[in-house]
Scaffold this motif. Structure first.
Motif, PDB file in Angstrom:
ATOM      1  N   SER A  89       0.957  -1.105   0.081  1.00  0.00           N
ATOM      2  CA  SER A  89       0.041   0.180   0.026  1.00  0.00           C
ATOM      3  C   SER A  89       0.901   1.219   0.026  1.00  0.00           C
ATOM      4  O   SER A  89       0.391   2.419  -0.647  1.00  0.00           O
ATOM      5  CB  SER A  89      -0.868  -0.048   1.228  1.00  0.00           C
ATOM      6  N   ASP A  90       1.766   1.211   0.646  1.00  0.00           N
ATOM      7  CA  ASP A  90       2.962   2.347   0.618  1.00  0.00           C
ATOM      8  C   ASP A  90       3.713   2.540  -0.682  1.00  0.00           C
ATOM      9  O   ASP A  90       3.600   3.255  -1.318  1.00  0.00           O
ATOM     10  CB  ASP A  90       3.953   2.363   1.727  1.00  0.00           C
ATOM     11  N   SER A  91       4.676   1.458  -0.760  1.00  0.00           N
ATOM     12  CA  SER A  91       5.506   1.518  -1.644  1.00  0.00           C
ATOM     13  C   SER A  91       6.439   0.250  -2.087  1.00  0.00           C
ATOM     14  O   SER A  91       6.385  -0.590  -1.177  1.00  0.00           O
ATOM     15  CB  SER A  91       6.710   2.661  -1.607  1.00  0.00           C
ATOM     16  N   ILE A  92       7.053   0.074  -3.486  1.00  0.00           N
ATOM     17  CA  ILE A  92       7.875  -1.037  -3.701  1.00  0.00           C
ATOM     18  C   ILE A  92       9.151  -0.501  -4.110  1.00  0.00           C
ATOM     19  O   ILE A  92       8.989   0.431  -5.248  1.00  0.00           O
ATOM     20  CB  ILE A  92       6.950  -1.842  -4.987  1.00  0.00           C
ATOM     21  N   VAL A 122      13.878  -6.871  -3.658  1.00  0.00           N
ATOM     22  CA  VAL A 122      12.726  -6.056  -3.735  1.00  0.00           C
ATOM     23  C   VAL A 122      12.227  -6.001  -2.238  1.00  0.00           C
ATOM     24  O   VAL A 122      12.290  -6.783  -1.404  1.00  0.00           O
ATOM     25  CB  VAL A 122      11.648  -6.854  -4.469  1.00  0.00           C
ATOM     26  N   TYR A 123      11.782  -4.591  -1.778  1.00  0.00           N
ATOM     27  CA  TYR A 123      11.298  -4.308  -0.522  1.00  0.00           C
ATOM     28  C   TYR A 123       9.776  -3.814  -0.754  1.00  0.00           C
ATOM     29  O   TYR A 123       9.681  -2.899  -1.457  1.00  0.00           O
ATOM     30  CB  TYR A 123      12.098  -3.094  -0.074  1.00  0.00           C
ATOM     31  N   LEU A 124       8.940  -4.289   0.171  1.00  0.00           N
ATOM     32  CA  LEU A 124       7.537  -4.002   0.065  1.00  0.00           C
ATOM     33  C   LEU A 124       7.258  -3.595   1.339  1.00  0.00           C
ATOM     34  O   LEU A 124       7.590  -3.951   2.473  1.00  0.00           O
ATOM     35  CB  LEU A 124       6.670  -5.349  -0.119  1.00  0.00           C
ATOM     36  N   PHE A 125       6.637  -2.200   1.105  1.00  0.00           N
ATOM     37  CA  PHE A 125       6.416  -1.270   2.563  1.00  0.00           C
ATOM     38  C   PHE A 125       4.787  -1.011   2.535  1.00  0.00           C
ATOM     39  O   PHE A 125       4.040  -0.703   1.768  1.00  0.00           O
ATOM     40  CB  PHE A 125       7.213   0.052   2.359  1.00  0.00           C
TER      41      PHE A 125
END
Length: 850
Positions: free
Chosen positions: A70-73, A82-85
């Motif tokens: 929902s925030d950023s990738i 890959v970072y999921l926030f």
């Protein structure tokens, strides 16, 4: 560098997703020695740390990976991560992972999840992993997709009926879990109210949970209850095991172990449990029970119990031995299995004193009649035939009487009209309504006592067959009246009859003639009836109208005197040396009786009344009215026998029924005798009107009212917990479960009966019975059951029950304060059936009062 997804080359976006452990639950990193002993091939010493394996390509993935945030990738091309926030989620085949922050490492095919942290340091969106094996909640997770090994910290997961918490968990490729500082519980609270704590646990999915040394903790307080190792079954479906007995002491029976035995899970459709009771003074008992089911076909259960109870000492006069048994069998068929045939069974049979000499619930103890029925019915589509085969049993525990009917067969042919046109045009003629039906009933029965039941011989059974052929029609008279004439022809067949003769030495001697014989009788009948409507309307007030429906009817029935010598059904036998004789019926032992004795021409009168009113109702937005019943039925009936030589009028009967406030059910009745009687109640052919100047004398009257106050009465239980079959069982047996959603219930029955068969003192009986329960709080419920006899001025069987919901525990207290069954039972236990032996019981049996 933070880039938009659409600006990255396609080849870099085939991202590898990790699969979190798909096995069982709990914590943590156990010591190497433990894992070497319990699972040497999977020990941490001999297996490399697969979380650090590198050089794995995305082509190894077998399915597409879906991920969102929902925030950023964020994509780090240099490190291939890959970072999921924010509300991060990953889906891969059957795996779903949600967390506040997720990292996907392309180098070693691993994934790492942890919660989000705000500016104050507060954690949110803790990792939740779900697959076909269950759901896991943790503080952090790391998993390698290639080796299927992972490491989880502070995890909570559900295993069967239990929950496992773990500090550190290591998962291996076969889905086994090794846990450090773990606990096992059936409590679903975040901080369990109780648990079994162990430093080392191993979970084998769909098999078992194994622990090292473990001890019980309640409300985080250690208890002295400890075990050197723990073993908890974790397999799905049926499983077998020992049933731990309850222990205690009875004054009369001695020390005991009750309800101990073995449970055998034969399959998902069949189980078997064998239980037994042992007492130190020589008494014992055993029981076998089984449940069976086949989906869309049938389901049922069967229970058999036998008790050998010794009361008192052999040297004392009150010494008594009771051998009791009881069998219960219930079988129901799914209607869809065989639409044209149905087999059902409901068997309740055994010794009359079984529930008097055993621990039983209130319903069983107060029941003085037991009934059984096994039946098979068959219909033929498109045909007017139906067949029923049955076996029936009726038992009275007060007089020890048993009635058995086996086998019994009934064959019926539905009404057929002889002259009805296949193509109907206009109104039916009277002769087109002439029709007949047919029924055949064959029965074999025995009436005896429970003490002689197994000693009866086959020739003590009564048997016979009865056939009936009613022919009838109906038509209108004078537009408003209906006339329905009919003739009934009956035939009875027996395998034997009797003959009596006088012997100067023995007196009257009865001989049994074993020969197939039949009798025939008939009756002529006619009914004349109409219906009268009365309506009284009001222009003002809440009452809009009152309606009165009167249904008068007159019936006439005639049959000749079948005891006449011409028929041969009744004969005379000499009864003494003076030559006196008496009439007897040659089928007097017949199960269906025979043709009626004496000529009869009975003219019956009845008058039925229905009274209701229509009132205004603001709640009804459509019609704005509501119908209220004043009298659902008020009837008056009597009869006159034109063929009798005296006492031609029968009693006058008055019956009424109504419902008050849609809650209170009221019934009343009265019987009036038009003739006077002598001192012992025998009728004299003199009218009360002639001697006492009144139409009739009241000989019996009754008044009964009952109500069931229940805010949720008639409403089916709804829940998203449990299976569909479990919810169905609750709705079929509401009394067997405790429902805190119902704040209170109250059931009350009041009966008063007046009887005066002669002119002496009247006999009055007056009783009150009541039961119900009250939910004092959302966790406390009190139930009660009692009654009072106003004539004997004494209470009937009374009991009080208290139930406390302790979340994962529950408390029961049942108390019978006085009477023959005076006793109490107190129990605190874990709700889960897996730990059903974790309980505290204190009781005093009724037998200790004897």
């Amino acid at each position: 560098m933070l880039l938009k997804l659409t600006k990255i080359p396609f080849i870099y976006f085939i991202i590898l997703i990790f699969v979190l452990f798909t096995g069982k639950n709990t914590y943590a990193e156990a010591s190497e020695d433990l894992f070497l002993k319990m699972h040497p091939m999977d020990s941490l010493k001999k297996t490399p740390d697969t979380l650090k394996i590198v050089k794995k390509q995305s082509s190894d993935l077998k399915s597409k990976v879906k991920y969102t945030a929902s925030d950023s990738i964020r994509f780090d091309i240099m490190t291939k991560k890959v970072y999921l926030f924010g509300q991060a989620a990953i889906e891969y085949e059957t795996i779903h992972l949600k967390a506040g922050f997720i990292t996907i490492d392309w180098n070693d095919n691993s994934v790492f999840a942890e919660p989000s942290k705000d500016s104050t340091g507060k954690l949110s969106e803790k990792p939740i992993f779900t697959d076909e094996n269950g759901t896991f909640n943790a503080e952090s997770m790391k998993y390698n997709f290639t080796t299927k090994k992972g490491k989880i910290t502070t995890v909570v997961t559900k295993e069967g009926e239990g929950y496992i918490h773990g500090e550190v968990v290591k998962k291996y490729e076969n889905n086994d879990l090794y846990i450090k500082n773990g606990l096992y519980t059936t409590c679903d609270a975040e901080t369990p109210h109780y648990h079994i704590a162990a430093k080392k646990l191993k979970v084998i999915p769909n098999d078992k949970v194994i622990t090292g040394p473990a001890y019980l903790m309640i409300e985080r307080i250690p208890t002295p209850f400890a075990i050197p190792f723990g073993f908890f079954p974790n397999s799905k479906g049926q499983s077998s095991g020992i049933i731990i007995p309850t222990y205690g002491e009875s004054v009369n029976l001695g020390f005991f172990l009750r309800n101990g035995g073995y449970y055998i899970g034969l399959s998902d459709q069949l189980d078997l449990s064998i239980k037994g009771d042992m007492y130190s003074k020589g008494s014992w008992g055993t029981g076998v029970s089984s449940n069976y089911a086949k989906r869309y076909k049938y389901r049922g259960s069967i229970n058999f119990n036998y008790n050998f109870i010794k009361n008192g000492e052999p040297e004392l006069p009150n010494y008594q031995i009771n051998k009791d048994f009881f069998i219960n069998w219930n079988h129901s068929q799914d209607p869809k299995a065989h639409p044209n045939s149905l087999f059902t069974a409901n068997v309740n049979a055994g010794s009359s004193t079984f529930y008097n000499h055993s621990i039983s619930n209130t319903k069983d103890y107060l029941t003085n009649t037991f009934q059984s029925a096994i039946s098979y019915t068959k219909t033929w589509p498109g045909k007017p035939f139906n067949l029923a085969l049955s076996a029936r049993h009726n038992q009275n525990t007060l007089n020890k009487q048993i009635n058995i009917s086996f086998p019994e067969a009934t064959f019926n042919v539905n009404r057929i009209t002889f002259f009805k046109n296949k193509i109907q045009s206009g109104e039916q003629k009277w002769y087109e309504k002439i029709g007949a039906s047919y029924s055949l009933n064959a029965k074999n029965s025995l009436s005896t006592t429970d003490s002689t039941f197994f000693k009866e011989k086959l020739d003590h059974f009564q048997n016979g067959m009865r056939q009936s052929l009613p022919i009838s029609t109906s038509f209108k008279l004078f537009k408003f009246f209906s006339l329905a004439p009919s003739i009934n022809i009956n035939s009875t067949t027996y395998l034997q009859s009797i003959r009596k003769h006088w012997d100067d030495k023995q007196g009257v001697v009865t001989d049994t003639i074993k020969k197939l014989t039949s009798s025939l009788d008939y009756s002529l009948n006619a009914s004349f009836f109409t219906r009268i409507y009365g309506l009284l309307q009001f222009k003002k007030g809440n009452v809009l109208a009152i309606r009165h429906v009167i249904s008068p009817s007159v019936q006439f029935s005639y049959h000749p005197d079948f005891s006449a010598p011409a028929y041969g059904y009744y004969k005379y036998v000499k009864t003494n040396t003076q030559g006196d004789s008496t009439k007897y019926f040659i089928y007097q032992n017949g199960i269906f009786g025979g043709p009626p004795l004496g000529k009869a021409g009975i003219l019956s009168f009845s008058l039925d009344n229905l009274l209701d009113m229509k009132v205004k109702n603001k709640k009804d937005t459509i019609s704005g009215t509501k119908k209220i019943k004043i009298f659902e039925n008020l009837s008056l009936n009597s009869s006159y026998n034109t063929a009798a030589d005296s006492l031609k009028w029968s009693n006058i009967n008055l019956n009424g029924r109504t419902t008050l406030f849609n809650k209170v059910f009221l019934n009343f009745s009265g019987t009036f005798d038009p003739y006077i009687s002598d001192s012992i109640g025998r009728k004299i052919n003199t009218f009360e009107l002639k001697k006492n100047k009144k139409i009739a004398r009241l000989t019996q009257a009754g008044l009964a009212f009952s109500f069931n106050l229940n805010p949720a009465a008639g409403k089916a239980k709804q829940s998203n917990k449990g299976t569909e079959q479990e919810l169905k069982n609750i709705n079929m047996n509401p009394d067997a479960y405790i429902d805190f959603n119902i704040p209170w219930t109250l059931n009350m029955n009041y009966n008063i009966l007046y009887s005066k068969p002669n002119y002496k003192n009247a006999i009055i009986t007056q009783t009150l019975s009541f039961s119900g329960d009250v939910s004092l709080t959302p966790k406390w419920k009190i139930g009660f059951n009692s009654g009072y006899d106003f004539i004997n001025k004494d209470f009937s069987y009374s009991s009080i029950s208290i139930y406390r919901d302790l979340h994962c525990w529950e408390m029961h207290f049942n108390w019978i304060p006085f009477g023959f069954r005076q006793s109490y039972n107190f129990q605190i236990n874990v709700k889960s059936s897996m730990l059903q032996d974790l309980k505290l019981v204190r009781r005093r049996d009724w037998s200790e009062n004897q």
